[in-house]
Design a protein around this motif. Structure first.
Motif, PDB file in Angstrom:
ATOM      1  N   LEU C 343      -9.846  -2.539  -8.439  1.00 48.70           N
ATOM      2  CA  LEU C 343      -9.680  -3.102  -7.100  1.00 48.70           C
ATOM      3  C   LEU C 343      -8.436  -3.974  -7.027  1.00 48.70           C
ATOM      4  CD1 LEU C 343     -13.317  -4.063  -6.122  1.00 48.70           C
ATOM      5  CD2 LEU C 343     -11.950  -2.155  -5.312  1.00 48.70           C
ATOM      6  N   ALA C 344      -8.227  -4.760  -8.102  1.00 54.37           N
ATOM      7  CA  ALA C 344      -7.062  -5.638  -8.123  1.00 54.37           C
ATOM      8  C   ALA C 344      -5.780  -4.820  -8.006  1.00 54.37           C
ATOM      9  CB  ALA C 344      -7.045  -6.468  -9.406  1.00 54.37           C
ATOM     10  N   ILE C 345      -5.753  -3.702  -8.701  1.00 57.59           N
ATOM     11  CA  ILE C 345      -4.532  -2.893  -8.680  1.00 57.59           C
ATOM     12  C   ILE C 345      -4.344  -2.230  -7.314  1.00 57.59           C
ATOM     13  CG2 ILE C 345      -3.414  -0.887  -9.719  1.00 57.59           C
ATOM     14  CD1 ILE C 345      -4.781  -1.897 -12.361  1.00 57.59           C
ATOM     15  N   VAL C 346      -5.446  -1.800  -6.727  1.00 63.10           N
ATOM     16  CA  VAL C 346      -5.358  -1.249  -5.370  1.00 63.10           C
ATOM     17  C   VAL C 346      -4.762  -2.305  -4.440  1.00 63.10           C
ATOM     18  CG1 VAL C 346      -6.692  -0.529  -3.360  1.00 63.10           C
ATOM     19  CG2 VAL C 346      -7.229   0.411  -5.603  1.00 63.10           C
ATOM     20  N   LEU C 347      -5.272  -3.517  -4.560  1.00 62.22           N
ATOM     21  CA  LEU C 347      -4.836  -4.606  -3.702  1.00 62.22           C
ATOM     22  C   LEU C 347      -3.358  -4.935  -3.928  1.00 62.22           C
ATOM     23  CD1 LEU C 347      -6.320  -6.232  -1.648  1.00 62.22           C
ATOM     24  CD2 LEU C 347      -7.000  -7.850  -3.417  1.00 62.22           C
ATOM     25  N   LEU C 348      -2.984  -4.887  -5.206  1.00 63.97           N
ATOM     26  CA  LEU C 348      -1.611  -5.224  -5.581  1.00 63.97           C
ATOM     27  C   LEU C 348      -0.608  -4.287  -4.891  1.00 63.97           C
ATOM     28  CD1 LEU C 348      -0.355  -7.328  -7.506  1.00 63.97           C
ATOM     29  CD2 LEU C 348      -0.502  -5.642  -9.323  1.00 63.97           C
ATOM     30  N   PHE C 349      -0.994  -3.047  -4.740  1.00 61.95           N
ATOM     31  CA  PHE C 349      -0.027  -2.067  -4.239  1.00 61.95           C
ATOM     32  C   PHE C 349      -0.273  -1.582  -2.813  1.00 61.95           C
ATOM     33  CE2 PHE C 349       0.301  -1.572  -8.902  1.00 61.95           C
ATOM     34  CZ  PHE C 349       1.632  -1.931  -9.018  1.00 61.95           C
ATOM     35  N   VAL C 350      -1.396  -2.017  -2.222  1.00 61.23           N
ATOM     36  CA  VAL C 350      -1.738  -1.431  -0.917  1.00 61.23           C
ATOM     37  C   VAL C 350      -0.776  -1.890   0.191  1.00 61.23           C
ATOM     38  CG1 VAL C 350      -3.392  -3.138  -0.077  1.00 61.23           C
ATOM     39  CG2 VAL C 350      -3.699  -0.734   0.496  1.00 61.23           C
ATOM     40  N   THR C 351      -0.037  -2.975  -0.046  1.00 61.50           N
ATOM     41  CA  THR C 351       0.957  -3.375   0.956  1.00 61.50           C
ATOM     42  C   THR C 351       2.387  -3.149   0.460  1.00 61.50           C
ATOM     43  OG1 THR C 351       1.128  -5.654   0.167  1.00 61.50           O
ATOM     44  CG2 THR C 351      -0.565  -5.205   1.803  1.00 61.50           C
ATOM     45  N   ALA C 352       2.526  -2.434  -0.651  1.00 65.98           N
ATOM     46  CA  ALA C 352       3.845  -2.313  -1.287  1.00 65.98           C
ATOM     47  C   ALA C 352       4.746  -1.337  -0.538  1.00 65.98           C
ATOM     48  CB  ALA C 352       3.692  -1.902  -2.745  1.00 65.98           C
ATOM     49  N   THR C 353       5.316  -1.826   0.549  1.00 70.68           N
ATOM     50  CA  THR C 353       6.177  -1.012   1.407  1.00 70.68           C
ATOM     51  C   THR C 353       7.258  -0.278   0.623  1.00 70.68           C
ATOM     52  OG1 THR C 353       5.956  -2.889   2.872  1.00 70.68           O
ATOM     53  CG2 THR C 353       7.432  -1.136   3.566  1.00 70.68           C
ATOM     54  N   LYS C 354       7.934  -1.057  -0.212  1.00 67.99           N
ATOM     55  CA  LYS C 354       9.104  -0.508  -0.888  1.00 67.99           C
ATOM     56  C   LYS C 354       8.700   0.575  -1.895  1.00 67.99           C
ATOM     57  CE  LYS C 354      13.599  -1.178  -1.113  1.00 67.99           C
ATOM     58  NZ  LYS C 354      14.474  -1.500   0.006  1.00 67.99           N
ATOM     59  N   LEU C 355       7.573   0.370  -2.531  1.00 64.82           N
ATOM     60  CA  LEU C 355       7.108   1.356  -3.509  1.00 64.82           C
ATOM     61  C   LEU C 355       6.878   2.698  -2.822  1.00 64.82           C
ATOM     62  CD1 LEU C 355       5.988   2.088  -6.333  1.00 64.82           C
ATOM     63  CD2 LEU C 355       3.758   1.375  -5.501  1.00 64.82           C
ATOM     64  N   VAL C 356       6.187   2.654  -1.693  1.00 64.22           N
ATOM     65  CA  VAL C 356       5.908   3.896  -0.965  1.00 64.22           C
ATOM     66  C   VAL C 356       7.220   4.516  -0.484  1.00 64.22           C
ATOM     67  CG1 VAL C 356       4.743   4.866   1.046  1.00 64.22           C
ATOM     68  CG2 VAL C 356       3.623   3.112  -0.311  1.00 64.22           C
ATOM     69  N   GLU C 357       8.155   3.634  -0.151  1.00 67.35           N
ATOM     70  CA  GLU C 357       9.457   4.126   0.275  1.00 67.35           C
ATOM     71  C   GLU C 357      10.186   4.846  -0.875  1.00 67.35           C
ATOM     72  OE1 GLU C 357      13.053   1.708   1.889  1.00 67.35           O
ATOM     73  OE2 GLU C 357      11.238   1.153   2.972  1.00 67.35           O
ATOM     74  N   TYR C 358      10.089   4.255  -2.073  1.00 68.36           N
ATOM     75  CA  TYR C 358      10.693   4.913  -3.238  1.00 68.36           C
ATOM     76  C   TYR C 358      10.086   6.305  -3.431  1.00 68.36           C
ATOM     77  CZ  TYR C 358      12.836   0.548  -4.918  1.00 68.36           C
ATOM     78  OH  TYR C 358      13.589  -0.573  -5.040  1.00 68.36           O
ATOM     79  N   LEU C 359       8.768   6.376  -3.244  1.00 74.31           N
ATOM     80  CA  LEU C 359       8.070   7.627  -3.526  1.00 74.31           C
ATOM     81  C   LEU C 359       8.265   8.652  -2.417  1.00 74.31           C
ATOM     82  CD1 LEU C 359       4.706   6.175  -4.882  1.00 74.31           C
ATOM     83  CD2 LEU C 359       6.553   7.205  -6.209  1.00 74.31           C
ATOM     84  N   LEU C 360       8.291   8.191  -1.161  1.00 72.39           N
ATOM     85  CA  LEU C 360       8.232   9.142  -0.049  1.00 72.39           C
ATOM     86  C   LEU C 360       9.407   9.071   0.904  1.00 72.39           C
ATOM     87  CD1 LEU C 360       4.470   8.566   0.812  1.00 72.39           C
ATOM     88  CD2 LEU C 360       5.396  10.463  -0.503  1.00 72.39           C
ATOM     89  N   GLY C 361      10.369   8.207   0.622  1.00 67.14           N
ATOM     90  CA  GLY C 361      11.532   8.131   1.498  1.00 67.14           C
ATOM     91  C   GLY C 361      11.392   7.054   2.555  1.00 67.14           C
ATOM     92  N   ARG C 362      12.509   6.737   3.210  1.00 71.58           N
ATOM     93  CA  ARG C 362      12.574   5.615   4.140  1.00 71.58           C
ATOM     94  C   ARG C 362      11.592   5.727   5.300  1.00 71.58           C
ATOM     95  NH1 ARG C 362      16.718   1.898   3.894  1.00 71.58           N
ATOM     96  NH2 ARG C 362      16.473   1.190   6.024  1.00 71.58           N
TER      97      ARG C 362
END
Lengths: 303, 512, 379
Positions: C343-362
């Motif tokens: 759960l902690a890890i889900v929480l850590l990344f669930v708002t990670a805008t930039k990470l999703v951007e790295y993975l899926l584009g701007r």
């Protein structure tokens, strides 16, 4: 007399973990990153210190492990909130949960079961010659080596913040990161350093709990101290001396609880509310409003 | 000295800079002229290492500059004064100036040396800045000088100023230009970015005009004139005079007297009185930050005035809020499209009922009638040619011009009696400007009373029937548009030549 | 003369076909799921590493996790029981969020609701169902009050993130004092006495174990929250204030009043959740009491993109994970604390805008809507 000496000694012991973590919070928040994860950073380091000391037989080595793990957790917060632009508050809460679950998991892996770890040899108390013999005040100089480290860290932090280049940049980046960036200083690096230091200092606070105040790790042993440290930081107006003074005040309140009151009886629960109430009073402006660094909470985004 | 060759930068599908060539000679002031959105800021951000160019090269003294970060730019002697100041208000002038290149040994910061260095520079260039002052307490003009000091402290040889006059009075502007000419005499080279072509004629040596991300031409200032620059900038012969029909001003529709309004930092409007008549446009000119926003908000019911009286068609409406004002036929186009006029994440349909959602046609006993709202939005979108014509699109996904159309379409619904428009054309393209100007004139002909607030003197002079000038929370002068001259208006905008001769000048104004 | 006659429109012009609505909803849901999906994928990967370190089979452990959460009626009962308070604490975050406020105070609001509910349950005479009804209402009211405090403090300039954190501990301590002193029970365990059996919430039955009707109330609460936020003028105001306070002021809406309402409503939902826990699941408030439901509500809300439907799904997910972890520990020996780590890890990344951007584009940045409030503490 003895009662007062004991109360003073207990105040300092209780204030120490709070002050370490508050100084940690200071480095993070002054750089513009809110750190609600102090509690988790303390907790995981409290465990890491004991595990390191158990594994190596050396308390000092344990402390180094605690510092390293504190740094690691600081960096997790940094990666999430600075690089990946996750919400800083959410990331901090995640750190707390990660430490809670992580210590539970690691207790089973390292010591076979949850609850409380085996005992370690704690940092011993060192009496400073002559000074420790002064009545009452002597309690200040009859403490664990970590407390003396704290005594040194408060002025050092003050100097770093207000008299060093790094400090100027840190104060600037928490207010207007764009100004720092255009001045040719790397905003991300500054914030990483701030949050990393934050983890190490909170880790020191945690290590003090399990390796000096007590001599074993118990699950959930920080028991909200990271949040009290946050309160001390705010009540101390994001200033190292102020934060230390606030930590002493809150440490005193805890000492009173543990020592069963001082002549009059106030229920324990009400004394425990005291730091949190003070922060609210400080925030609504009693005696000059507490204003956080302007950029805290917002990720810095380079286009 | 400096050369940019074939610089290209695209954001998604929009090409902000398309193969731009620019050459800066030693000891010249080179004007960079273009409309809002023409690509000037993008270009200098590339020069300063804030953006990375997709293609193209930058040479300094014939060598490739290799600038990828602001600190590279600083190392190559480029100094930049940004449009939005890059200052830390909680720090002192000296701390701001030395940030990033602090004097001192080892980790120590030598603040005394910093203050000395700033004092020396300040005296040498006649900038008159106290190094120990807290930046947050300085006026805008002085803050700009702190920005200039920052570049001088870093030994800049090339100084880039991005729209430096936007926040200055004409007199402060003159002072700045004098300082800049002094720099040139000391051997510095300057790039001056602006969209005000009149200014460049007075101060620059050469001018490069940019349109739609491309260089149109580079001209020698002494060999050109305003009309040519305007044509280059806009791309066609500009009709500087808008075709305006004669309309007889009618009854007083709105009247305000002795209005005192508080802003974020104390009193912003200090005793303003005005009246607007049916069929006329009252233009309010002035430098940004002299109480225009607060005045407009007070008149529109968004901000409660501290004292004074506002009347609409004879009725006292001082205490009413903006929805009530709207219900009495007052329309208001605010100055801040994204922050006030629209809710970015809302659909266009939701944005169209921002002030009217409580009407019985849009909601019943607190329940939103979504189909009716959508139907209304469709009508307005068609009437004003908003693109894309989709009521479900989010407002944030529209271009600036189309966003402004949405606001105007919403406010003009129901043929309002009074319209208050604060900078209605700020930051939109020429097409949208013409459209909005046309709408304002159409409303005037219909008999609406219009208050037009603008920072662009040209816009006011083209549209207004009467012109009032605001300075330091007061209307310091009012004149028939036909009788107005730039000189007179400029003096008023600087707070001089008005009823009180010895009002404080811009330098003493405190801005938080 | 009013000059404000907006032409009448035919409502039919604004109607949309089912297909159009459906397409829009599917696209919206798909986009909304991207951030949680990325975060969950990372968490499960970390989980793989942890499970391997403990020397277990990843497939067995995850299978046990799934079985324990959803594999039987009993498991489902545990999941529902866990999810019930989380729906409420999730709504306690989601509603203020829509109004532009971050409510970290669900924990304290839940405690105050729990003790208020028990207080009524212990002291009010009358038929059980009536007492239970009043107790739940009072629990909601108490939560409302505890949420209103940061609302007021906000008007005086104190940021709600800090005040709600502080009020958590004040609320918890106040609850403990009440449970140990005026409302103390006879038993050896510190805390209040049990409320009468007739006051406790009825269980759902059907082999679902401890799960009670609070879950149904949770679903109802989510529906009410949806209607309030998206279908009423009040919700429209609240969302305007949350999204663009400047536009709200421009439109004549009160920013202070709507902010206050948003967080007080949040407090009310947390208080209701607390009341249902103390009256339904436990029948009392013990010292210490259940913990972290308030904080986990933040995760639930974010996982559910601060949308009521998402909150319900998020709560069931969290509840299932907690239930499944017990099964996993029992049958494979992987410590149940793994659930918290996931759960902690889900929480850590669930708002990670930039990470999703790295993975899926701007383009992915626009999918972040509903996960973040971009503002500083000083604002």
């Amino acid at each position: 007399m003895d009662e007062l000496t004991a109360l003073l000694a207990s105040t300092i012991r209780n204030a120490t973990p709070l002050a370490f973590a508050a100084l940690g919070g200071l480095f993070s928040e002054r750089s513009g990153v809110i750190n609600i994860g102090l509690e988790g950073m303390m907790l995981i380091s409290a465990f890491a210190g004991v595990a390191g000391a158990q594994g190596s037989g050396s308390t000092v080595f344990g402390l180094l492990v605690a510092l390293a793990v504190g740094l690691l957790f600081g960096l997790v917060h940094a990666v999430a909130s600075i690089t990946f632009e996750a919400d800083q508050i959410i990331s901090g809460i995640a750190i707390n949960l990660l430490a809670l679950g992580g210590t539970g998991l690691l207790m089973v892996l390292f010591f076979g079961s949850g609850g409380t770890s085996p005992r370690i040899e704690p940092f011993s108390r060192i009496d400073i010659p002559l000074l420790a013999d002064i009545p009452i005040v002597g309690a200040i100089f009859s403490q664990s080596v970590l407390v003396y480290l704290l005594y040194a860290l408060v002025p050092i932090t003050w100097w770093v913040l207000y008299r060093s280049r790094f400090g100027l940049r840190l104060r600037a980046v928490g207010e207007v990161p764009e100004a720092v960036d255009t001045a040719g200083v790397n905003v991300f690096r500054l914030r990483y350093i701030g949050v990393g230091l934050s983890g190490m200092l909170a880790g020191l606070g945690g290590a003090f709990l399990s390796m000096s105040l007590l001599s074993a790790f118990t699950e959930g042993m920080t028991n909200g101290r990271g949040f009290i440290a946050l309160a001390a930081l705010i009540f101390g107006r994001w200033n190292p001396v102020g934060a230390f003074a606030a930590a002493l005040l809150f440490g005193f309140a805890q000492a009173v609880v543990f020592r069963g009151g001082i002549g009059f009886t106030v229920p324990q629960e009400f004394i425990e509310m005291f730091p949190y109430l003070l922060v609210i009073v400080a925030l609504v402006g009693f005696g000059g409003r507490a204003v956080p660094p302007a950029a805290s909470g917002q990720p810095y985004r380079k286009e | 000295m400096l050369e940019m060759r074939g610089v290209t930068k695209a954001f998604g599908s929009t090409v902000a800079n398309d193969s731009i060539d620019l050459e800066l000679r030693k000891g010249e002031i080179h004007g960079l002229l273009g409309e809002n959105g023409a690509g000037k800021s993008t270009l200098v951000k590339i020069l300063y290492g804030l953006y990375k160019a997709d293609e193209g090269e930058i040479y300094i003294d014939g060598e490739p500059a290799g600038i990828t970060t602001p600190s590279d730019a600083v190392d190559r002697g480029i100094g930049m004064v940004h449009q939005h100041f890059m200052l830390v208000p909680t720090l002192s002038v000296a701390e701001n100036v030395v940030l990033g290149a602090e004097p001192g040994q080892g980790p120590r910061l030598d603040i005394a040396a910093a203050e000395r260095a700033v004092r020396d520079l300040s005296e040498r260039y006649g900038l008159r800045v106290d190094p120990t002052a807290n930046v947050g307490h300085l006026s805008v003009g002085v803050q700009q000088r702190v920005e200039v000091l920052k570049t001088l402290y870093r030994d800049a040889r090339i100084l880039v100023l991005d729209e430096p006059t936007a926040v200055l009075t004409p007199q402060e502007t003159d002072e700045l230009f004098t300082v800049l000419r002094g720099f040139v005499d000391e051997g510095l080279s300057i790039i001056l970015i602006t969209h005000k072509l009149g200014e460049l004629l007075g101060v620059s040596d050469r001018i490069t005009v940019i349109r739609d991300g491309k260089v149109v031409d580079t001209v020698v200032t002494s060999e050109t004139d305003e009309a040519e620059l305007a044509r280059l900038m806009v791309g066609r012969e500009v009709v500087l005079q808008v075709a305006k029909e004669d309309v007889e001003a009618g009854d007083v529709r709105m009247e305000a007297s002795d209005l005192i309004v508080d802003g974020a930092s104390g009193e912003a409007v200090s005793g303003v009185g005005l009246e607007i008549r049916s069929g006329e446009i009252l233009g309010v000119a002035g430098v940004d930050g002299n109480g225009q926003v607060e005045l407009a908000e007070a008149l529109a019911g968004v901000r409660q005035p501290r004292s004074g009286r506002i009347e609409l068609a004879g009725e006292d409406v001082t205490a009413l809020d903006s929805a009530a004002m709207r219900a009495r036929g007052l329309a208001y186009v605010p100055e801040d499209r994204g922050g006030k006029g629209l809710v970015g994440e809302f659909t266009l349909a939701e944005n169209f009922v921002l002030k009217t959602y409580r009407r019985s046609m849009f909601s019943k006993i607190g329940w939103l009638l979504r189909n009716a709202i959508r139907a209304f939005a469709r009508r307005r979108i068609d009437a004003f040619d908003v693109r894309p014509p989709n009521p479900q699109a989010s407002a944030a996904s529209l271009s600036g011009g189309n966003q402004q159309k949405v606001i105007v379409a919403r406010e003009l619904a129901g043929e309002p009696d009074v319209l208050i428009a604060n900078q209605p054309t700020r930051g939109v393209d020429v097409g949208a400007i013409e459209f909005i100007h046309g709408q304002l004139l159409e409303q005037r002909e219909r008999g609406a009373a219009i208050l037009l607030i603008s920072l662009e003197l040209d816009e006011i002079r083209q549209l207004a029937d009467r012109i009032a000038v605001m300075y330091d929370g007061r209307i310091v002068g009012e004149i028939d548009a036909a009788d107005a001259t730039d000189e007179q208006l400029g003096l008023w905008m600087a707070g001089r030549g008005g009823p009180d001769e010895d009002q404080p000048t811009g330098d003493d104004r405190v801005r938080s | 003369m009013s000059g404000d006659e907006i032409e009448e429109v035919d409502e039919a012009e604004g109607r949309r076909s089912i297909g159009e609505i459906l397409r829009e909803q599917v696209v919206a849901a798909g986009r909304a799921l991207i951030f949680p999906a990325v975060a969950l994928a990372i968490a499960l990967l970390v989980g793989v590493v942890v499970i391997l370190i403990t020397g277990n089979s990843v497939i067995e452990a995850y299978a046990a996790l799934l079985r324990g959460g959803f594999g039987s009626r009993q498991a489902l009962g545990r999941t529902i029981s866990n999810a019930t308070p989380l729906i409420f604490t999730g709504l306690a975050v989601a509603i203020p969020f829509r109004g532009g406020l971050f409510n970290i105070g669900g924990e304290g609001q839940l405690f105050i609701g729990a003790i208020a509910g028990v207080w009524i349950g212990l002291t009010m005479p009358g038929p059980g169902p009536l007492v239970a009804f009043v107790a739940i209402i009072v629990a909601g009211l108490a939560g409302w009050i505890w949420g209103a405090i940061p609302g007021l403090l906000k008007i005086w300039g104190a940021h709600e993130v800090i005040t709600t954190i502080m009020l958590n501990f004040i609320g918890i301590n106040l609850t403990f004092w009440l449970a140990k002193n005026p409302l103390s029970g006879e038993g050896a365990v510190p805390g209040t006495g049990f409320v009468p059996e007739g006051v406790r919430l009825t269980r759902l039955g059907g082999g679902l174990g401890a799960a009670h009707y609070g879950f149904v109330l949770g679903i109802v609460a989510a529906i009410v929250a949806y209607i309030l936020i998206w279908r009423t003028t009040k919700g429209y105001e609240l969302r305007t204030v949350g999204q663009a306070p400047g536009a709200a002021r421009y439109a004549g809406m009160s920013v202070a009043a709507n902010s206050f309402l948003a967080i007080a409503l949040g407090g009310m939902f947390a208080g209701l959740g607390g009341g249902l826990e103390s009256l339904g699941t436990f029948g009392k408030v013990s010292v210490p009491f259940i913990s972290n439901l308030g904080f986990n509500g933040i995760g639930v809300a974010l996982l559910g993109r601060n949308h009521p439907a998402g909150v319900v799904l998020g709560a069931i997910f969290f509840g299932g994970l907690a239930a499944g972890a017990q099964q996993m520990q029992f049958s494979t020996g992987v410590p149940l604390d793994l659930a918290d780590v996931l759960l902690a890890i889900v929480l850590l990344f669930v708002t990670a805008t930039k990470l999703v951007e790295y993975l899926l584009g701007r383009r992915a940045r626009t999918f972040a809507a509903g996960t973040r409030l971009e503002k500083g503490l000083a604002g």
